[in-house]
Write a protein that holds these residues in place. Structure first.
Motif, short mmCIF file in Angstrom:
data_model
loop_
_atom_site.label_atom_id
_atom_site.label_comp_id
_atom_site.label_asym_id
_atom_site.label_seq_id
_atom_site.Cartn_x
_atom_site.Cartn_y
_atom_site.Cartn_z
N GLY A 26 0.77 -1.09 0.06
CA GLY A 26 -0.05 0.12 -0.09
C GLY A 26 0.78 1.10 0.03
O GLY A 26 2.05 1.36 -0.11
N CYS A 27 0.21 2.50 0.03
CA CYS A 27 0.97 3.60 -0.02
C CYS A 27 1.48 3.95 1.29
O CYS A 27 0.56 4.23 2.35
CB CYS A 27 -0.12 4.64 -0.55
SG CYS A 27 0.56 6.49 -0.34
N PRO A 28 2.53 4.53 1.47
CA PRO A 28 3.30 4.57 2.84
C PRO A 28 2.92 6.15 3.08
O PRO A 28 3.24 6.53 4.35
CB PRO A 28 4.69 4.79 2.25
CG PRO A 28 5.05 4.81 1.04
CD PRO A 28 3.52 4.30 0.25
N TYR A 29 2.06 6.81 2.28
CA TYR A 29 1.97 8.25 2.67
C TYR A 29 0.24 8.33 3.18
O TYR A 29 0.10 9.48 3.49
CB TYR A 29 2.35 9.25 1.39
CG TYR A 29 3.77 9.47 1.15
CD1 TYR A 29 4.57 8.97 2.26
CD2 TYR A 29 4.08 9.64 -0.30
CE1 TYR A 29 5.83 8.90 1.73
CE2 TYR A 29 5.34 9.84 -0.43
CZ TYR A 29 6.48 9.39 0.64
OH TYR A 29 7.72 9.15 0.37
N CYS A 30 -0.21 7.28 2.91
CA CYS A 30 -1.85 7.28 3.35
C CYS A 30 -1.94 7.34 5.10
O CYS A 30 -1.02 6.56 5.68
CB CYS A 30 -2.42 6.05 2.79
SG CYS A 30 -3.24 6.57 1.19
N PRO A 31 -2.94 7.76 5.72
CA PRO A 31 -2.95 7.79 7.02
C PRO A 31 -3.28 6.13 7.40
O PRO A 31 -3.80 5.56 6.67
CB PRO A 31 -4.46 8.46 7.27
CG PRO A 31 -4.76 9.04 5.97
CD PRO A 31 -3.94 8.55 4.88
N ASP A 56 -5.74 12.82 1.87
CA ASP A 56 -6.58 11.96 0.86
C ASP A 56 -5.46 11.65 -0.41
O ASP A 56 -4.76 12.67 -0.90
CB ASP A 56 -7.52 12.95 0.19
CG ASP A 56 -8.85 12.34 -0.65
OD1 ASP A 56 -8.17 11.40 -1.47
OD2 ASP A 56 -9.56 12.57 -0.71
N HIS A 57 -5.15 10.34 -0.59
CA HIS A 57 -4.43 10.04 -1.87
C HIS A 57 -4.65 10.87 -3.13
O HIS A 57 -3.70 10.78 -4.23
CB HIS A 57 -4.69 8.42 -1.91
CG HIS A 57 -3.63 7.80 -2.83
ND1 HIS A 57 -2.40 7.45 -2.13
CD2 HIS A 57 -3.71 7.53 -4.04
CE1 HIS A 57 -1.53 6.69 -3.07
NE2 HIS A 57 -2.22 6.80 -4.36
N ARG A 58 -5.99 11.04 -3.40
CA ARG A 58 -6.18 11.48 -4.66
C ARG A 58 -6.35 13.13 -4.98
O ARG A 58 -6.55 13.46 -5.89
CB ARG A 58 -7.64 10.80 -5.20
CG ARG A 58 -7.59 9.42 -5.39
CD ARG A 58 -8.86 8.88 -5.07
NE ARG A 58 -9.45 9.17 -3.71
CZ ARG A 58 -10.78 9.44 -3.27
NH1 ARG A 58 -11.76 9.20 -4.29
NH2 ARG A 58 -10.84 9.86 -2.17
N ASP A 76 1.97 8.43 -5.95
CA ASP A 76 0.67 9.23 -6.56
C ASP A 76 0.40 10.16 -5.41
O ASP A 76 -0.09 11.23 -5.75
CB ASP A 76 -0.15 8.44 -6.98
CG ASP A 76 0.02 7.63 -8.29
OD1 ASP A 76 0.67 8.12 -9.11
OD2 ASP A 76 -0.53 6.85 -8.56
N HIS A 77 0.62 9.79 -4.13
CA HIS A 77 0.05 10.50 -3.14
C HIS A 77 0.67 11.80 -3.11
O HIS A 77 1.88 12.14 -3.33
CB HIS A 77 0.52 9.83 -1.78
CG HIS A 77 -0.22 10.21 -0.69
ND1 HIS A 77 -1.38 9.63 0.01
CD2 HIS A 77 -0.81 11.54 -0.16
CE1 HIS A 77 -1.90 10.07 0.79
NE2 HIS A 77 -1.45 11.56 0.87
N PRO A 78 -0.15 12.93 -3.20
CA PRO A 78 0.34 14.40 -3.46
C PRO A 78 1.39 14.73 -2.28
O PRO A 78 1.08 14.64 -1.13
CB PRO A 78 -1.09 15.43 -3.00
CG PRO A 78 -2.06 14.10 -3.57
CD PRO A 78 -1.55 12.81 -3.01
ZN LIG Z 1 -1.67 7.59 -0.45
#
Ligand SMILES: [Zn+2]
Ligand SMILES: [Zn+2]
Ligand SMILES: [Zn+2]
Length: 332
Positions: A27-32, A95-97, A146-148
């Motif tokens: 998964g995305c390391p920058y998501c909560p 928010d990832h998007r 992708d995470h801003p």
């Molecule tokens: Zn993310």
């Protein structure tokens, strides 16, 4: 990794023997909720719902390492050093998007505040001569993941383009006793040929010799040498956030991908810095963001980027960007 200096062009180049890959993450390391996947939290701001809305963490695939000293060494005419430095990621929102231009004014202001806080902190480290803040938006600009997010680096050298700007602005000041960027801003606002947006605090315009179509510079109307000194109050941060958002929304009607780079003063308290070098720095340097869109359709790779080719006149680009209806975009 090591950093080598080209003795002719004075370019610093990070040299690596084979590219390191991203660590294998689920998964995305920058998501909560995924905070454990990143080394640590260097800075964070708590949002209205209790979780963070901005978080700064070391880069997972850093170009620079913070520990130790620089170990400068020579090899005949050549210079090299260790890749000493800091490489951080500013996660702009949970928010990832949601890209930067779609965040609330307050959220963008918190991102600005994170920049200020990190620059001030990194400039206290006398091993570093320069702190860079930049963001790559979109695949064409090399955004990954992708995470801003934005990135911050601190380096024991001043990047070449900054050195050129410092010298050029210092030379202009020594002759005219005026800041060149103040003069440019005043002239652009008076002529309104290349201005895209301006108010009593900030101006955005397409530079006279724009390198690529729709290039813009964003800067304070009144003189300020260092972003991190000029941007300390919440009112100012919020005002700038609104301004930046509007400029980004305009740009995104013609280009989705871009580089946004901050140019601020070097660290004048860095070790071994010759104090006479920055004698007029406060008066001759003027912080600014350079906003450089990346568009595939107009990419015409040119001889090693030494001379640029731009197929859209800055006057025409500014006119088009000025006409964008921001009200319509934000209430769509
Ligand atoms: Zn993310
Ligand atoms: Zn100025
Ligand atoms: Zn610049």
């Amino acid at each position: 990794m090591q950093i080598r200096k080209d003795p002719i062009s004075l370019n610093w180049v990070i040299q690596e023997d084979g590219e390191t890959t991203w660590p294998n993450l689920k998964g995305c390391p920058y998501c909560p909720g995924q905070e454990a996947l990143t080394p640590q939290t260097i800075y964070s701001h708590t949002g209205a719902l209790g979780g963070w809305d901005v978080r700064v963490t070391p880069h997972l695939r850093p170009l620079y390492r913070i520990e130790g000293d620089v170990q400068r060494s020579g090899e005949g005419v050549y210079d090299r050093m260790r890749n000493l430095g800091a490489h951080e990621v500013v996660i702009e929102n949970p928010d990832h998007r949601l890209r930067l231009s779609h965040l609330s004014d307050e959220n963008i202001a918190q991102v600005v505040r994170a920049f200020v806080s990190r620059i001030v902190d990194l400039k206290k480290d006398r091993r570093f001569r320069y702190v860079s803040v930049f963001r790559n938006q979109g695949k064409l600009a090399g955004q990954d993941p992708d995470h801003p997010h934005s990135q911050i680096t601190a380096t024991p050298f001043i990047p070449r383009r900054i050195v050129y700007e410092l010298r050029s602005l210092q030379r202009y000041f020594s002759v005219k006793e005026r800041c060149l960027i103040c003069d440019i801003a005043q002239q652009e606002i008076a002529k309104q040929e290349r201005t895209v947006e301006w108010d009593d605090e900030f101006v955005a315009y397409c530079p006279f010799a724009s390198r690529v179509p729709y290039e813009m510079w964003i800067l304070p109307v009144n003189h300020g040498c260092a972003f991190e000194e000029d941007m300390i109050t919440w009112e100012r941060q919020l005002h700038f956030a609104r301004f930046l958002k509007s400029v980004l929304l305009r740009l995104e009607t013609v280009a989705q991908d871009y580089h946004l780079v901050l140019h601020t003063t070097p660290n004048s308290t860095a070790k071994f810095e010759r104090s006479d070098l920055w004698r007029t720095l406060r008066d001759d340097f003027h912080w600014h963001f350079e906003l450089v869109p990346v568009r595939l359709s107009t990419a015409r790779s040119y001889f090693l980027k030494e001379v640029y080719y731009n197929s859209v006149l800055p006057e025409r680009a500014a006119e088009e960007l000025r006409k964008v209806n921001i009200e319509e975009l934000t209430h769509a």
